[in-house]
Design a protein around this motif. Structure first.
Motif, PDB file in Angstrom:
ATOM      1  N   GLY A  45       2.630   3.164  -4.965  1.00 20.71           N
ATOM      2  CA  GLY A  45       2.666   4.318  -6.285  1.00 20.71           C
ATOM      3  C   GLY A  45       1.784   3.660  -7.326  1.00 20.71           C
ATOM      4  O   GLY A  45       1.803   4.371  -8.574  1.00 20.71           O
ATOM      5  N   LYS A  46       1.270   2.529  -7.173  1.00 19.04           N
ATOM      6  CA  LYS A  46       0.427   1.905  -8.196  1.00 19.04           C
ATOM      7  C   LYS A  46      -0.678   2.938  -8.543  1.00 19.04           C
ATOM      8  O   LYS A  46      -0.832   3.150  -9.919  1.00 19.04           O
ATOM      9  N   SER A  47      -1.557   3.222  -7.866  1.00 17.47           N
ATOM     10  CA  SER A  47      -2.705   4.202  -8.672  1.00 17.47           C
ATOM     11  C   SER A  47      -2.078   5.416  -9.195  1.00 17.47           C
ATOM     12  O   SER A  47      -2.623   5.892 -10.094  1.00 17.47           O
ATOM     13  N   THR A  48      -0.920   6.176  -8.540  1.00 18.61           N
ATOM     14  CA  THR A  48      -0.642   7.338  -9.034  1.00 18.61           C
ATOM     15  C   THR A  48       0.076   7.142 -10.537  1.00 18.61           C
ATOM     16  O   THR A  48      -0.302   7.979 -11.392  1.00 18.61           O
ATOM     17  N   SER A  73       0.890  -1.250  -0.008  1.00 15.62           N
ATOM     18  CA  SER A  73       0.005   0.064  -0.234  1.00 15.62           C
ATOM     19  C   SER A  73       1.064   1.268  -0.068  1.00 15.62           C
ATOM     20  O   SER A  73       1.882   1.208   0.890  1.00 15.62           O
ATOM     21  N   GLY A  74       0.392   2.174  -0.873  1.00 17.00           N
ATOM     22  CA  GLY A  74       1.406   3.230  -1.001  1.00 17.00           C
ATOM     23  C   GLY A  74       2.531   3.406  -1.749  1.00 17.00           C
ATOM     24  O   GLY A  74       3.413   4.343  -1.836  1.00 17.00           O
TER      25      GLY A  74
END
Ligand SMILES: Nc1ncnc2c1ncn2[C@@H]1O[C@H](COP(=O)(O)OP(=O)(O)OP(=O)(O)O)[C@@H](O)[C@H]1O
Length: 325
Positions: free
Chosen positions: A40-43, A37-38
């Motif tokens: 950078g996947k969604s970014t 989590s965090g």
């Protein structure tokens, strides 16, 4: 078809959310972004789609430069669709109208047929006359995916596409969607927290940590040779030993500054095993038990067909391992 070079982005000055990421994807390939989590996947997906303006780097889609918000008012490209975690469905129209929102009204028979086709893939045939506020999270998620594939995108970006689905639906939708993408040669980048989504349903895995690419290869190569303990940890429990400690279990001390990693299925618990341990827990995993045991002051995870009692003495061997930094 997709060529991303050295993409970087930061929300704040202090740290990059995505740092120097490069990706090459062919028109029928599926890439899974895997990371804690965090990481950078969604970014990264938002950068590719054009919701965020890269600080550095270039995104080429069939040799055309994809533009970020600094150069284009409305994000996106006609051949690229993005299903975000908020699903983005229109609230005041039916699900059928939502799915067909981007389909032409010139041929209404075709439009109806296409909506029916994608509804079948996502198992939402019964929801077409409802409105989005009447649907559960998992139903909305499937509608959003149906809407995204309705107009035959060439690249599909999916952020946690199966996160809201129960175990049964997860298996079914994942299979049907991935078959559809392959059949229609739709390239796809999806994020997931589940190792089995990445291992079984992608052609490439890109491992991210703190915005950086840690490893990028086929599922088989990444699983067999994880770059480090972080990568191995994304596939579940694993065993890690220093070179010094590994030598106590028959592994030659070939690399003094590296670690030995062995997956639970590579630790064989059997009567003929050369090393002794004592059982701490047996946890039922469905097909078999995960045994936690201690040997020479080290904890191990192994798989075993039978329940073994706490305190039971066992014998084992490390049958396979790899060296990592
Ligand atoms: N809108 C935002 N403003 C500031 N920082 C953000 C914002 N969105 C994400 N971040 C930060 O950027 C980093 C990457 O976040 P991102 O959402 O891309 O991770 P992720 O891998 O998709 O996480 P998850 O698996 O939890 O969805 C994190 O440190 C996060 O806190």
């Amino acid at each position: 078809m997709l060529n991303i070079k050295n993409l970087s982005y930061s929300y704040h000055q202090e740290q990059n959310a995505v740092e120097s990421i490069s990706i090459k994807l062919n028109s029928d390939e599926v890439l899974c972004l895997l990371g804690e989590s965090g990481s950078g996947k969604s970014t990264l997906l938002k950068l590719i789609y054009g919701n965020l303006q890269p600080d550095e780097g270039i995104i080429l889609f069939n040799d055309e430069k994809l533009k970020g918000p600094a150069f284009q008012l409305i994000a996106g490209h006609p051949d690229v669709k993005f299903v975000q975690q908020d699903f983005n469905l229109s609230p005041f129209i039916s699900i059928e109208e939502n799915i067909g929102e981007h389909l032409s009204n010139l041929d209404l028979d075709y439009k109806k047929k296409r909506i029916k086709e994608v509804a079948e893939i996502l198992e939402i045939q019964d929801l077409l006359q409802k409105q989005s506020h009447e649907l559960s999270g998992g139903q909305q998620q499937r509608v959003a995916i149906a809407k995204a594939i309705a107009k035959f995108p060439k690249l599909l970006l999916l952020d946690e596409p199966f996160s809201q689905l129960d175990a049964n639906l997860h298996l079914k939708i994942r299979h049907q969607l991935m078959e559809y993408l392959k059949e229609h040669r739709v390239a796809c980048i999806f994020t997931s927290h589940r190792a089995e989504d990445a291992l079984g349903f992608s052609d490439q895995i890109l491992i991210l940590r703190k915005g950086k690419a840690i490893q990028n290869s086929t599922p088989q190569k990444i699983f067999a040779s994880p770059a480090n303990a972080y990568v191995a940890s994304l596939f579940g429990n694993y065993n890690i030993l220093t070179a010094e400690d590994a030598s106590k279990f028959g592994i030659p001390r070939n690399f003094l500054n590296k670690y030995v990693i062995s997956y639970p299925h590579e630790i064989k618990v059997y009567r003929e095993g050369k090393f002794q341990g004592e059982v701490i827990h047996s946890r039922f995993f469905g097909k078999e038990y995960q045994i936690e045991f201690i040997a020479k002051n080290h904890f191990f995870y192994a798989l075993h067909p039978d329940y073994l009692k706490k305190g039971e003495k066992i014998n084992f061997d490390i049958k396979n391992y790899r060296w990592v930094y």
